[in-house]
Scaffold this active site. Structure first.
Site: not given
Lengths: 406, 135
Positions: A121, A198, A201, A364
């Site tokens: 992202h 990250d 999700q 993104c």
């Protein structure tokens, strides 16, 4: 007992709405998930019975607010299997990554290297580019396989003794592919690099055992994990938090302030300057508790059944192509597809007329789109409250778009 | 709502692909991206001695609305200079409800976009690219 999706749906008031005569088929959870009563109630309780600033006041409302805020930190920590004082509340997942890029980044030297992947992202690319401009670090990129996974076979050739941090998506926000964290951690350890995931999700799909993953930093967003907007989480190993300088200055993050010198509070306060997003943090704590109470074995099986149903349906539509892993292994319920001759935005707009909410575009992740020469994709991102009727409505809409727009 | 958006006239404009492609020796070219949705329009123009458009071509990597708008714009661009194109843009702005008044053809076809604020930039992106090419 099988997973009771009806009972889960009942806890999300927004899903019972009828808009323009159609039920809400909400399949844009990857952008923002919906919020259950438990979260709404927790925020309302704070706002109506304990609203005050935290940490400073001695009155009862301030004590209630502080207790609720710190209890939320504990709930988030339990969700991640870590200690509460290792949890930093931030304004969001992007803010958390920027915090690490700024603060941990300030410990790096010119020529040190950050390793990212092609499917990240933008929020896990741009903060590092800003650091590169500021501090002279270098950025390397792990390519992506044709089925939308980070190509870890290339890792040995990309890791160098100057690699200080590997920052990757735990689950891709475009392809749904889950990272082989163990392989990354092993490779990172071989050169002493840190690993950041990250988890934007991944966190919405159940508790995470961070100690067993062996990573150094983890970030996720509240609003994608059934919590409020304006709240995110950074977890880091305590020795890293201790070594990192503040990101923002202000109240609450100090030890002692004089005009000659200011000392810093220990983590996590050092990274929570000013009045934090108290209500959102309390809501996120409630969301983490809500997730911990859910039957994730059943929920995950339910989610994967929907993914299979979706893939089977798409394969029957002429010109529909799935972008991402074709199977169900090591993937989460984020499914991107393209429809030959119809732009993703037109697919999404058509789906809206069927009451189906999805996201379309570059998500993104423009470097990933460029790699595959895509204008964008239509992304279906599911949560445990979705059911087969949502997928059926979506497939009906995609068939309609295929018939009318090309 | 969206069914009403994709009315036959808009779909027909997109399918007509008027002006789609590249010019071999353009006087000027410009590319504009919409950073929000990723739509991308490249416009080539060949100008006459008075700065009027003698030939125009466009490449659109974008949605049907963007394609339809580029097609409509190409159908009326030849013979116009920058001021003439600005006048056409007023038609597009009127059609999508950003300006008062009635839109002339071919942009009157875009009236359904007025109800979809998030899609109005898709219609206007080809104008932004052409403006750059003529500047």
């Amino acid at each position: 007992m099988s997973f009771d999706v009806t009972a889960v749906r009942r806890q999300f008031p927004i899903l019972s709405q009828i808009i323009d005569g159609r039920p809400v088929h909400y399949l844009d959870n990857g952008a923002s998930a919906q919020t259950p009563d438990a979260v709404l109630d927790a925020v309302r309780t704070y706002e109506t019975t304990g609203r005050a600033n935290v940490l400073r006041g001695v009155h009862r409302l301030a004590e209630r607010a502080t207790d609720a805020y710190e209890n939320a930190r504990t709930d988030v920590a339990q969700f991640l299997g870590v200690q509460p004082m290792e949890i930093v509340f931030t304004g969001g997942c992007t803010a958390a990554i920027n915090l690490v890029a700024y603060s941990y980044g300030s410990l790096l030297k010119p020529g040190d290297r950050i390793l990212l992947s092609e499917l990240e992202h933008h929020s896990n690319i741009v903060p590092w580019q800003l650091l590169r401009a500021r501090a002279g670090v270098e950025i390397d990129m792990i390519p992506v396989t044709t089925d939308g996974r980070i190509d870890l076979e290339t890792l040995p050739g990309l890791i160098t003794p100057r690699t200080k941090l590997i920052s990757l998506a735990h689950v891709s926000n475009v392809t749904g592919a889950m990272l082989d964290v163990g392989a990354v951690v092993t490779a990172a350890k071989s050169v002493g690099a840190k690993v950041m995931l990250d988890g934007a999700q991944k966190a919405p799909h159940g508790p995470i055992d961070l100690p067993s993953l062996g990573v150094d930093f983890y970030v996720f967003a509240g609003h994608k994990a059934y919590g409020p907007n304006g709240i995110g989480v950074l977890w880091a190993k305590p020795e890293l938090l201790d070594a990192m300088p503040p990101f923002m200055g202000g109240g609450s993050m100090i030890g002692r302030v004089t005009f000659a010198e200011t000392t810093w509070a220990p983590a996590p306060r050092r990274f929570e300057a000013g009045t934090p997003p108290i209500g959102p943090a309390i809501g996120l704590g409630a969301a983490c508790k809500w997730m911990q109470a859910l039957d994730w074995t059943g929920a995950h099986a339910h989610e994967m059944t929907m993914v299979q149903h979706l893939m089977d349906g798409l394969q029957k539509i002429d010109g529909a192509r799935i972008f991402g892993p074709a199977g169900l292994q090591n993937r989460y319920p984020v499914v991107s597809f393209t429809l030959d001759g119809v732009h993703p935005h037109d697919v999404a707009q058509t789906l809206d007329s069927f009451g189906v909410a999805v996201r379309a575009g570059h998500h993104c992740a423009q470097p990933l789109m460029d790699r595959f020469d895509l204008d964008g994709t239509t992304r279906v991102s599911m949560a445990p409250y979705n059911d087969g009727s949502d997928i059926d409505a979506l497939l009906t809409g995609v068939r309609h778009a295929a018939k009318t727009l090309r | 709502m969206s069914d009403q958006l994709y009315q036959d006239r808009i779909v027909a404009l997109a399918k007509a692909k008027t002006g789609a492609g590249k010019l071999e020796n353009p006087t000027k070219s410009a590319r504009r991206d919409n950073p929000l949705c990723g739509d991308r329009v490249t416009i080539d123009v060949r100008l006459d001695g008075q700065g009027r458009i003698a030939e125009i071509a466009h490449q659109v990597r974008g949605c049907l609305l963007c394609q339809a708008s580029a097609s409509a714009l190409s159908s009326v661009a030849v013979g116009r200079d920058a001021a003439g194109i600005a006048a056409v843009r007023h038609d597009a702005e009127r059609a999508v409800g950003r300006e008062e008044g009635e839109a002339a053809e071919p942009f009157a076809a875009f009236a359904p976009v007025a109800a979809h604020k998030s899609r109005q930039e898709c219609v206007l992106l080809p104008f932004e690219a052409l403006k750059d090419a003529l500047s």
